[in-house]
Design a protein around this motif. Sequence first.
Motif, PDB file in Angstrom:
ATOM      1  N   ALA A 108     120.730 117.569  10.125  1.00 23.20           N
ATOM      2  CA  ALA A 108     122.167 117.793  10.293  1.00 23.20           C
ATOM      3  C   ALA A 108     122.447 119.268  10.555  1.00 23.20           C
ATOM      4  N   PRO A 146     126.367 115.533  11.950  1.00 22.78           N
ATOM      5  CA  PRO A 146     126.373 116.761  11.155  1.00 22.78           C
ATOM      6  C   PRO A 146     127.672 117.052  10.424  1.00 22.78           C
ATOM      7  N   ALA A 200     127.618 113.826   7.561  1.00 25.48           N
ATOM      8  CA  ALA A 200     126.376 113.503   6.865  1.00 25.48           C
ATOM      9  C   ALA A 200     126.414 113.920   5.403  1.00 25.48           C
TER      10      ALA A 200
END
Length: 397
Positions: free
Chosen positions: A208, A225, A228
């Motif tokens: 991420a 990202p 997450a």
Amino acid sequence: MSSITSASDDRQIAVHASDRTTAPEAPAPVKRPRLYVLDGLRLIAALGVVMWHWVGVERFPAVWHGKPSELMPTAHLVGAYSWTGVELFFLISGFVICMSCWGRSVGDFVTSRVVRLFPAYWVCVLATAACLLVVPTIWGDNTHRPTLSRILTNLSMVNMPLGVDNLDPVYWTLWAELRFYLLFGIMVAIGLTYRRVLAFCGIWGVFALLAAQVNIPLLTAIVQPVYAWYFIAGIAIFLMYRFGANLLLWGIVGFCWLMAQDSLRGVVGGYEYGAEHRLSWSLTLACTTIAFAVVIAAALGVFDRIQWKWLTVAGALTYPVYLLHQEIGWQLITRIRPHLDPYPTLAVVTAVMLFAAYLVHRLVERPLAPLMKRKMDASFAQVRADEAPGGARRRKG
């Protein structure tokens, strides 16, 4: 969103299941009471998203026949920040999915997600499509009327990667959830242990971070990202719940909180577009921090005394309320508002949506989910039988 979906039965099984796959290095599992409070938190998160769309968004004054900030200043102030219910959804999803998968097979995991997600989703997609096709849109044009192809593609729940717009904008979180299920399903196939789940959290976090720096769309799509950190934190908080808190787990959750607050800088701008005014980053961070705090508190037993069984029913309403509320809710508001003041209108439409959600749960989910589960269990059992030595030959014979 599976935080959007309920996993009450799965949680009950998982909490009391023996830890057949836990590595020797893992702490001993701690027996905990069932977390009814998670169902209540899910409904609160859903109602927060409802408030955002109904009274936080200012871009569509035709809905209320005026701007919510002028008609309902207090409600608008709350609604302008209640979109953070999505972050709470994702935290709970990480927690519940990890809990419901522990000690279970890939087939069990796939079955549980399909039977929980799709029956209500199909009905709500068709209901929203009918609304958009039959009732004149609040924008006064036909640009929001769906085509047959768009409706059919939405029924798959994977329309977004195909570039097909959601019938209802709220469906975007389902695609986020599905990508999380894909990643975690790989872990289920490998086998869940304390150490492996910790490694999964770390590896996902690393990718991420990398996705935020490199321009690789596929990587970004897979590891998400921005969101997450909520899923990872939810998983780590479940490990606290199952095995007890320790410094490593606190470190993972704390790091996820740091990354989440950083990602808020990019997220807030989109919500400012809907609210049509600046939003306080401090208030947004406070709401996100509260979301982390309440899930952690639940895992550590702060709410263990809350054993109200009616919360299970409340949690069951979350998913259909979420799926139905935006497009259909706007249509109800714009037609009821000329006859009632703003706050009574809000109360009436909320009651209607909750009742509609109950009907979807009672008439669709409850009868269809067990039927689908039996059929899918039989299918996976046949696959296992065919994979056994001589299995296919025996069946032919």
